[in-house]
Design a protein around this motif. Structure first.
Motif, PDB file in Angstrom:
ATOM      1  N   ALA A 153       0.936  -0.956   0.371  1.00 31.36           N
ATOM      2  CA  ALA A 153       0.135  -0.058  -0.034  1.00 31.36           C
ATOM      3  C   ALA A 153       0.852   0.965  -0.018  1.00 31.36           C
ATOM      4  CB  ALA A 153      -0.997   0.044   1.248  1.00 31.36           C
ATOM      5  N   LEU A 154       1.498   1.352  -0.973  1.00 35.02           N
ATOM      6  CA  LEU A 154       2.234   2.907  -1.497  1.00 35.02           C
ATOM      7  C   LEU A 154       1.224   4.267  -1.704  1.00 35.02           C
ATOM      8  CD1 LEU A 154       5.348   0.650  -2.620  1.00 35.02           C
ATOM      9  CD2 LEU A 154       5.244   1.576  -0.508  1.00 35.02           C
ATOM     10  N   PRO A 155       2.307   4.915  -1.321  1.00 38.48           N
ATOM     11  CA  PRO A 155       1.778   6.656  -1.469  1.00 38.48           C
ATOM     12  C   PRO A 155       1.316   6.808  -3.224  1.00 38.48           C
ATOM     13  CG  PRO A 155       3.228   6.454  -0.423  1.00 38.48           C
ATOM     14  CD  PRO A 155       3.441   5.058  -0.707  1.00 38.48           C
ATOM     15  N   GLU A 156       0.626   7.179  -3.506  1.00 40.63           N
ATOM     16  CA  GLU A 156       0.591   7.894  -4.525  1.00 40.63           C
ATOM     17  C   GLU A 156       0.867   7.390  -5.727  1.00 40.63           C
ATOM     18  OE1 GLU A 156       3.595  11.069  -4.622  1.00 40.63           O
ATOM     19  OE2 GLU A 156       2.292  12.514  -3.268  1.00 40.63           O
ATOM     20  N   LEU A 157       0.491   6.102  -5.695  1.00 43.66           N
ATOM     21  CA  LEU A 157       0.448   4.874  -6.923  1.00 43.66           C
ATOM     22  C   LEU A 157      -1.247   3.921  -7.203  1.00 43.66           C
ATOM     23  CD1 LEU A 157       3.570   3.114  -6.162  1.00 43.66           C
ATOM     24  CD2 LEU A 157       3.392   4.616  -8.153  1.00 43.66           C
ATOM     25  N   THR A 158      -2.418   4.803  -6.165  1.00 42.38           N
ATOM     26  CA  THR A 158      -3.401   4.215  -6.737  1.00 42.38           C
ATOM     27  C   THR A 158      -3.486   3.229  -7.967  1.00 42.38           C
ATOM     28  OG1 THR A 158      -4.479   5.142  -4.706  1.00 42.38           O
ATOM     29  CG2 THR A 158      -5.947   4.101  -6.518  1.00 42.38           C
ATOM     30  N   LEU A 159      -3.367   4.199  -9.213  1.00 42.16           N
ATOM     31  CA  LEU A 159      -3.918   3.253 -10.463  1.00 42.16           C
ATOM     32  C   LEU A 159      -2.434   2.430 -11.023  1.00 42.16           C
ATOM     33  CD1 LEU A 159      -5.283   6.251 -12.652  1.00 42.16           C
ATOM     34  CD2 LEU A 159      -6.791   5.303 -10.745  1.00 42.16           C
ATOM     35  N   TYR A 160      -1.464   2.590 -10.686  1.00 40.49           N
ATOM     36  CA  TYR A 160       0.064   1.826 -11.168  1.00 40.49           C
ATOM     37  C   TYR A 160      -0.720   0.264  -9.565  1.00 40.49           C
ATOM     38  CZ  TYR A 160       4.544  -0.795 -11.330  1.00 40.49           C
ATOM     39  OH  TYR A 160       5.844  -1.138 -11.578  1.00 40.49           O
ATOM     40  N   MET A 161      -1.002   0.547  -8.512  1.00 41.39           N
ATOM     41  CA  MET A 161      -1.746  -0.452  -8.205  1.00 41.39           C
ATOM     42  C   MET A 161      -2.477  -1.220  -8.040  1.00 41.39           C
ATOM     43  SD  MET A 161      -0.717   0.263  -3.508  1.00 41.39           S
ATOM     44  CE  MET A 161      -1.200   2.160  -3.532  1.00 41.39           C
ATOM     45  N   THR A 162      -3.086  -0.512  -8.257  1.00 38.23           N
ATOM     46  CA  THR A 162      -4.629  -1.227  -8.977  1.00 38.23           C
ATOM     47  C   THR A 162      -4.333  -2.080 -10.590  1.00 38.23           C
ATOM     48  OG1 THR A 162      -6.246   0.614  -8.269  1.00 38.23           O
ATOM     49  CG2 THR A 162      -7.135  -0.842  -9.993  1.00 38.23           C
ATOM     50  N   ALA A 163      -3.369  -1.461 -11.278  1.00 42.21           N
ATOM     51  CA  ALA A 163      -3.103  -2.416 -12.493  1.00 42.21           C
ATOM     52  C   ALA A 163      -2.171  -3.777 -12.335  1.00 42.21           C
ATOM     53  CB  ALA A 163      -2.775  -2.058 -13.617  1.00 42.21           C
ATOM     54  N   LYS A 164      -1.502  -3.645 -11.214  1.00 41.66           N
ATOM     55  CA  LYS A 164      -0.652  -4.774 -10.521  1.00 41.66           C
ATOM     56  C   LYS A 164      -1.515  -5.908  -9.937  1.00 41.66           C
ATOM     57  CE  LYS A 164       3.015  -3.784 -13.071  1.00 41.66           C
ATOM     58  NZ  LYS A 164       3.447  -4.565 -13.572  1.00 41.66           N
ATOM     59  N   ALA A 165      -2.112  -5.596  -9.090  1.00 39.87           N
ATOM     60  CA  ALA A 165      -3.187  -5.994  -8.574  1.00 39.87           C
ATOM     61  C   ALA A 165      -3.884  -7.010 -10.096  1.00 39.87           C
ATOM     62  CB  ALA A 165      -4.235  -5.594  -7.324  1.00 39.87           C
ATOM     63  N   ALA A 166      -4.331  -6.515 -10.396  1.00 37.45           N
ATOM     64  CA  ALA A 166      -4.916  -7.371 -11.268  1.00 37.45           C
ATOM     65  C   ALA A 166      -4.064  -8.172 -12.763  1.00 37.45           C
ATOM     66  CB  ALA A 166      -6.043  -6.522 -12.513  1.00 37.45           C
ATOM     67  N   ILE A 167      -3.264  -7.875 -12.007  1.00 41.43           N
ATOM     68  CA  ILE A 167      -2.541  -8.944 -12.662  1.00 41.43           C
ATOM     69  C   ILE A 167      -2.097 -10.111 -12.539  1.00 41.43           C
ATOM     70  CG2 ILE A 167       0.245  -9.726 -13.273  1.00 41.43           C
ATOM     71  CD1 ILE A 167       0.950  -6.476 -13.950  1.00 41.43           C
TER      72      ILE A 167
END
Length: 255
Positions: A153-167
């Motif tokens: 849950a790193l900051p300022e990366l919400t969209l990147y983390m959304t994509a990477k979780a989906a992967i």
């Protein structure tokens, strides 16, 4: 330090997306050193052409194809060209991504769509294009690149983390659907990797010190460490490995 040689990778056709620099370039080099036929897709022409020149003396000189992975037609054209030249596709490494920082309250629908195209959508369509060739061979390995970021849950990366979780979900789904064709699908989850981009944009001496303190192993992760895991998963040594996540994070997550 010596590393493993994988005879099963020799002469195999390997496709690496985002292979012109950073982790991708380390993968291109590692596969080439194993005697594989490597094709890499990118839009960074200068870096990619330089990598081609650097590795030109390998048994199979890696080949660069300019491809905007946001364009599904360009993806299909690139895979057609690779399959036509090599006669087959044995390994796909879905590496391309961009971890630009952003503020959640500034995200527009257009920016959302662009970030998903850069970080998620192409992984599916590259896998689709590769698997259509692999299933005629009844074997193949697809390796998707995830990220430690959403686990922490790193900051300022919400969209990147959304994509990477989906992967990770994408990997599980494809592993189930493609397993009947002998195709394995896995995710590699890098920690904080010491690439030129990361060191230039995000890291400082202070952040480096904090990072090392949080890892179980107080050593930095370099691109070659990610490449070594990818080589294993691409090889026949990993013949019964599929639908799983493999961390290369020096014990940062869960420490």
């Amino acid at each position: 330090m010596s590393f493993a040689i994988y005879p099963s990778l020799e002469d195999q056709c390997v496709v690496v997306t985002g292979g012109g620099s950073g982790i991708g370039a380390a993968m291109v080099e590692a596969f080439a050193q194993q005697g594989a036929r490597v094709f890499f897709l990118d839009v960074a022409d200068a870096d990619s052409q330089q990598l081609e020149q650097t590795l030109a003396r390998e048994r199979h000189a890696p080949k660069y194809l300019h491809c905007d992975l946001r364009d599904t037609a360009a993806i299909e054209q690139s895979f057609d060209a690779i399959a036509s030249e090599a006669g087959r596709i044995d390994v796909l490494v879905n590496n391309a991504a961009n971890d630009d920082r952003h503020q959640w309250d500034n995200v527009s629908a257009t920016y959302w769509d662009e970030r998903m195209a850069v970080n998620l959508r192409h992984q599916f369509f590259c896998a689709q294009a590769a698997a259509q060739r692999m299933r005629t061979q009844r074997r193949g390995s697809i390796i998707n690149m995830g990220s430690i970021s959403w686990h922490l849950a790193l900051p300022e990366l919400t969209l990147y983390m959304t994509a990477k979780a989906a992967i990770e979900g994408l990997t599980r789904g494809l592993a189930r659907d493609l397993g009947e064709h002998g195709i394995r699908v896995n995710t590699v989850i890098p920690g904080a990797v010491r690439t030129p981009r990361q060191m230039k944009l995000w890291q400082s001496p202070e952040s480096e010190a904090r990072l090392l303190a949080q890892q179980c192993l107080h050593e930095r992760i370099d691109p070659e460490h990610i490449a070594r895991m990818v080589l294993f998963l691409a090889s026949d040594d990993a013949a019964r490995c599929t639908a799983r996540e493999y961390y290369v994070d020096a014990g940062w997550f869960g420490a």
